[in-house]
Design a protein around this motif. Structure first.
Motif, PDB file in Angstrom:
ATOM      1  N   ASN A   1       0.877  -1.165   0.000  1.00  0.00           N
ATOM      2  CA  ASN A   1       0.000   0.000   0.000  1.00  0.00           C
ATOM      3  C   ASN A   1       0.919   1.220   0.000  1.00  0.00           C
ATOM      4  OD1 ASN A   1      -1.547   2.243   0.848  1.00  0.00           O
ATOM      5  ND2 ASN A   1      -3.047   0.900   1.820  1.00  0.00           N
ATOM      6  N   MET A   2       0.985   1.893  -1.126  1.00  0.00           N
ATOM      7  CA  MET A   2       1.909   3.014  -1.291  1.00  0.00           C
ATOM      8  C   MET A   2       1.501   4.229  -0.464  1.00  0.00           C
ATOM      9  SD  MET A   2       4.188   1.665  -3.207  1.00  0.00           S
ATOM     10  CE  MET A   2       5.167   3.033  -3.846  1.00  0.00           C
ATOM     11  N   GLU A   3       0.231   4.333  -0.123  1.00  0.00           N
ATOM     12  CA  GLU A   3      -0.254   5.461   0.679  1.00  0.00           C
ATOM     13  C   GLU A   3       0.092   5.302   2.157  1.00  0.00           C
ATOM     14  OE1 GLU A   3      -1.860   8.067  -0.951  1.00  0.00           O
ATOM     15  OE2 GLU A   3      -1.320   6.898  -2.726  1.00  0.00           O
ATOM     16  N   ARG A   4       0.087   4.069   2.651  1.00  0.00           N
ATOM     17  CA  ARG A   4       0.249   3.824   4.093  1.00  0.00           C
ATOM     18  C   ARG A   4       1.567   3.144   4.464  1.00  0.00           C
ATOM     19  NH1 ARG A   4      -4.615   1.140   6.687  1.00  0.00           N
ATOM     20  NH2 ARG A   4      -3.616   2.022   8.502  1.00  0.00           N
ATOM     21  N   GLY A   5       2.328   2.702   3.480  1.00  0.00           N
ATOM     22  CA  GLY A   5       3.597   2.045   3.779  1.00  0.00           C
ATOM     23  C   GLY A   5       3.427   0.662   4.386  1.00  0.00           C
ATOM     24  N   VAL A   6       2.340  -0.019   4.040  1.00  0.00           N
ATOM     25  CA  VAL A   6       2.088  -1.356   4.561  1.00  0.00           C
ATOM     26  C   VAL A   6       2.449  -2.377   3.489  1.00  0.00           C
ATOM     27  CG1 VAL A   6       0.354  -2.969   5.448  1.00  0.00           C
ATOM     28  CG2 VAL A   6       0.244  -0.554   6.073  1.00  0.00           C
TER      29      VAL A   6
ATOM     30  N   VAL B   1     -12.843  -4.536  -2.553  1.00  0.00           N
ATOM     31  CA  VAL B   1     -12.167  -3.534  -3.375  1.00  0.00           C
ATOM     32  C   VAL B   1     -11.043  -4.241  -4.131  1.00  0.00           C
ATOM     33  CG1 VAL B   1     -12.752  -1.589  -1.864  1.00  0.00           C
ATOM     34  CG2 VAL B   1     -10.565  -2.790  -1.567  1.00  0.00           C
ATOM     35  N   GLU B   2     -10.657  -3.670  -5.247  1.00  0.00           N
ATOM     36  CA  GLU B   2      -9.667  -4.304  -6.121  1.00  0.00           C
ATOM     37  C   GLU B   2      -8.378  -4.691  -5.392  1.00  0.00           C
ATOM     38  OE1 GLU B   2      -7.678  -3.391 -10.460  1.00  0.00           O
ATOM     39  OE2 GLU B   2      -7.952  -1.706  -9.082  1.00  0.00           O
ATOM     40  N   ALA B   3      -7.886  -3.840  -4.504  1.00  0.00           N
ATOM     41  CA  ALA B   3      -6.629  -4.104  -3.800  1.00  0.00           C
ATOM     42  C   ALA B   3      -6.710  -5.336  -2.906  1.00  0.00           C
ATOM     43  CB  ALA B   3      -6.214  -2.890  -2.977  1.00  0.00           C
ATOM     44  N   ARG B   4      -7.902  -5.714  -2.475  1.00  0.00           N
ATOM     45  CA  ARG B   4      -8.079  -6.934  -1.672  1.00  0.00           C
ATOM     46  C   ARG B   4      -8.474  -8.119  -2.541  1.00  0.00           C
ATOM     47  NH1 ARG B   4      -7.822  -6.203   3.885  1.00  0.00           N
ATOM     48  NH2 ARG B   4      -6.889  -4.174   4.249  1.00  0.00           N
ATOM     49  N   ALA B   5      -9.329  -7.887  -3.532  1.00  0.00           N
ATOM     50  CA  ALA B   5      -9.765  -8.967  -4.419  1.00  0.00           C
ATOM     51  C   ALA B   5      -8.596  -9.562  -5.189  1.00  0.00           C
ATOM     52  CB  ALA B   5     -10.837  -8.461  -5.382  1.00  0.00           C
ATOM     53  N   VAL B   6      -7.620  -8.730  -5.562  1.00  0.00           N
ATOM     54  CA  VAL B   6      -6.490  -9.232  -6.338  1.00  0.00           C
ATOM     55  C   VAL B   6      -5.711 -10.289  -5.551  1.00  0.00           C
ATOM     56  CG1 VAL B   6      -4.757  -7.489  -5.664  1.00  0.00           C
ATOM     57  CG2 VAL B   6      -4.649  -8.555  -7.942  1.00  0.00           C
ATOM     58  N   ARG B   7      -5.722 -10.219  -4.237  1.00  0.00           N
ATOM     59  CA  ARG B   7      -5.031 -11.228  -3.423  1.00  0.00           C
ATOM     60  C   ARG B   7      -5.698 -12.587  -3.578  1.00  0.00           C
ATOM     61  NH1 ARG B   7      -4.111  -7.399   1.958  1.00  0.00           N
ATOM     62  NH2 ARG B   7      -3.457  -5.617   0.711  1.00  0.00           N
TER      63      ARG B   7
ATOM     64  N   VAL C   1      -5.472 -18.075  -6.412  1.00  0.00           N
ATOM     65  CA  VAL C   1      -6.059 -19.222  -7.116  1.00  0.00           C
ATOM     66  C   VAL C   1      -5.390 -19.465  -8.471  1.00  0.00           C
ATOM     67  CG1 VAL C   1      -8.256 -19.040  -5.890  1.00  0.00           C
ATOM     68  CG2 VAL C   1      -7.987 -17.883  -8.102  1.00  0.00           C
ATOM     69  N   ARG C   2      -4.399 -18.658  -8.793  1.00  0.00           N
ATOM     70  CA  ARG C   2      -3.620 -18.857 -10.018  1.00  0.00           C
ATOM     71  C   ARG C   2      -2.414 -19.749  -9.716  1.00  0.00           C
ATOM     72  NH1 ARG C   2      -2.875 -13.114 -12.999  1.00  0.00           N
ATOM     73  NH2 ARG C   2      -1.399 -14.410 -14.138  1.00  0.00           N
ATOM     74  N   ALA C   3      -1.865 -20.348 -10.756  1.00  0.00           N
ATOM     75  CA  ALA C   3      -0.714 -21.243 -10.584  1.00  0.00           C
ATOM     76  C   ALA C   3       0.604 -20.598 -10.996  1.00  0.00           C
ATOM     77  CB  ALA C   3      -0.935 -22.516 -11.397  1.00  0.00           C
ATOM     78  N   ASP C   4       0.563 -19.344 -11.469  1.00  0.00           N
ATOM     79  CA  ASP C   4       1.777 -18.738 -12.011  1.00  0.00           C
ATOM     80  C   ASP C   4       2.380 -17.640 -11.143  1.00  0.00           C
ATOM     81  OD1 ASP C   4      -0.463 -17.178 -12.548  1.00  0.00           O
ATOM     82  OD2 ASP C   4       0.279 -16.473 -14.481  1.00  0.00           O
ATOM     83  N   GLY C   5       2.087 -17.645  -9.827  1.00  0.00           N
ATOM     84  CA  GLY C   5       2.642 -16.658  -8.906  1.00  0.00           C
ATOM     85  C   GLY C   5       3.918 -17.155  -8.275  1.00  0.00           C
ATOM     86  N   PRO C   6       4.401 -16.501  -7.260  1.00  0.00           N
ATOM     87  CA  PRO C   6       3.798 -15.354  -6.576  1.00  0.00           C
ATOM     88  C   PRO C   6       3.938 -14.048  -7.368  1.00  0.00           C
ATOM     89  CG  PRO C   6       5.862 -15.943  -5.507  1.00  0.00           C
ATOM     90  CD  PRO C   6       5.627 -16.957  -6.590  1.00  0.00           C
ATOM     91  N   PHE C   7       3.094 -13.096  -6.988  1.00  0.00           N
ATOM     92  CA  PHE C   7       3.024 -11.807  -7.647  1.00  0.00           C
ATOM     93  C   PHE C   7       3.511 -10.710  -6.710  1.00  0.00           C
ATOM     94  CE2 PHE C   7      -0.109 -14.633  -9.381  1.00  0.00           C
ATOM     95  CZ  PHE C   7       0.071 -14.487 -10.748  1.00  0.00           C
ATOM     96  N   VAL C   8       3.999  -9.615  -7.283  1.00  0.00           N
ATOM     97  CA  VAL C   8       4.386  -8.424  -6.526  1.00  0.00           C
ATOM     98  C   VAL C   8       3.593  -7.279  -7.126  1.00  0.00           C
ATOM     99  CG1 VAL C   8       6.256  -6.880  -5.873  1.00  0.00           C
ATOM    100  CG2 VAL C   8       6.696  -9.342  -6.069  1.00  0.00           C
ATOM    101  N   ARG C   9       2.786  -6.628  -6.260  1.00  0.00           N
ATOM    102  CA  ARG C   9       1.910  -5.557  -6.763  1.00  0.00           C
ATOM    103  C   ARG C   9       1.913  -4.380  -5.782  1.00  0.00           C
ATOM    104  NH1 ARG C   9      -0.893  -8.095 -10.880  1.00  0.00           N
ATOM    105  NH2 ARG C   9      -1.416 -10.287 -10.578  1.00  0.00           N
TER     106      ARG C   9
ATOM    107  N   VAL D   1      -7.109   0.902  -2.473  1.00  0.00           N
ATOM    108  CA  VAL D   1      -8.333   0.566  -3.198  1.00  0.00           C
ATOM    109  C   VAL D   1      -7.994  -0.023  -4.565  1.00  0.00           C
ATOM    110  CG1 VAL D   1     -10.478   1.471  -4.199  1.00  0.00           C
ATOM    111  CG2 VAL D   1      -9.650   2.365  -2.013  1.00  0.00           C
ATOM    112  N   ARG D   2      -7.225   0.684  -5.352  1.00  0.00           N
ATOM    113  CA  ARG D   2      -6.906   0.291  -6.731  1.00  0.00           C
ATOM    114  C   ARG D   2      -5.473  -0.212  -6.847  1.00  0.00           C
ATOM    115  NH1 ARG D   2     -11.531  -0.192  -8.656  1.00  0.00           N
ATOM    116  NH2 ARG D   2     -12.869   1.603  -8.766  1.00  0.00           N
ATOM    117  N   VAL D   3      -5.304  -1.246  -7.659  1.00  0.00           N
ATOM    118  CA  VAL D   3      -3.971  -1.752  -7.983  1.00  0.00           C
ATOM    119  C   VAL D   3      -3.406  -0.857  -9.074  1.00  0.00           C
ATOM    120  CG1 VAL D   3      -2.685  -3.721  -8.905  1.00  0.00           C
ATOM    121  CG2 VAL D   3      -4.628  -4.098  -7.381  1.00  0.00           C
ATOM    122  N   ARG D   4      -2.146  -0.496  -8.930  1.00  0.00           N
ATOM    123  CA  ARG D   4      -1.499   0.388  -9.929  1.00  0.00           C
ATOM    124  C   ARG D   4      -0.852  -0.438 -11.019  1.00  0.00           C
ATOM    125  NH1 ARG D   4       1.459   4.770  -6.056  1.00  0.00           N
ATOM    126  NH2 ARG D   4      -0.396   5.483  -5.005  1.00  0.00           N
TER     127      ARG D   4
END
Length: 142
Positions: free
Chosen positions: A74-79, A115-121, A126-134, A139-142
């Motif tokens: 989370n770029m706004e909160r540094g989490v 919200v998109e930032a939570r749904a993307v997790r 459930v995908r097999a080609d991760g892990p991902f870095v986002r 709220v929104r994924v950049r």
């Protein structure tokens, strides 16, 4: 001498996937948003132990982490959040002090309610080609 650099908070998210493909979600008691269970990692615990603790505290479900599925900042909160796909060991889920409601959602229901930032997790877990870095703004994924 204290560091002048800003500090990050590290959190964990448990994407708990049941045998039927449904995922565990909570409706947060504080803001009413639907999210996968999770929270701040304690200084003396491993990420895996933290996700087991957080999922149990928020839902009453005991889980076993199966693997890291993503890292989200989370770029706004540094989490920085480490998301783990988890399997159920015991329990069906119950409301708690932190979770006004607990539900087993289809992936499509999770996408619609979160919200998109939570749904993307959930989607990444459930995908097999991760892990991902986002990165996201809460709220929104950049």
């Amino acid at each position: 001498m204290p560091s002048e650099l800003p500090l990050h908070s590290v959190s964990v998210t448990g994407v708990v996937v049941r045998r039927d493909g449904r995922v565990l979600a909570i409706k947060r008691a504080d803001d009413g948003r639907w999210v996968p269970p999770g929270g701040v990692l304690e200084l003396d615990e491993s990420p895996e132990a933290g996700v087991v603790r957080e999922v149990y505290e928020e839902t009453g479900v005991r889980v076993e982490p199966e693997g890291l599925t993503g890292v989200y900042k989370n770029m706004e909160r540094g989490v920085v959040t480490l998301a783990f796909r988890c399997r159920v060991v015991e329990g069906a889920g119950r409301a708690t002090e932190e979770a006004a409601e607990v539900a087993w959602l289809t992936v499509d229901e999770a996408r619609a309610r979160m919200v998109e930032a939570r749904a993307v997790r959930v989607l990444d877990a459930v995908r097999a080609d991760g892990p991902f870095v986002r990165v996201h703004d809460g709220v929104r994924v950049r």
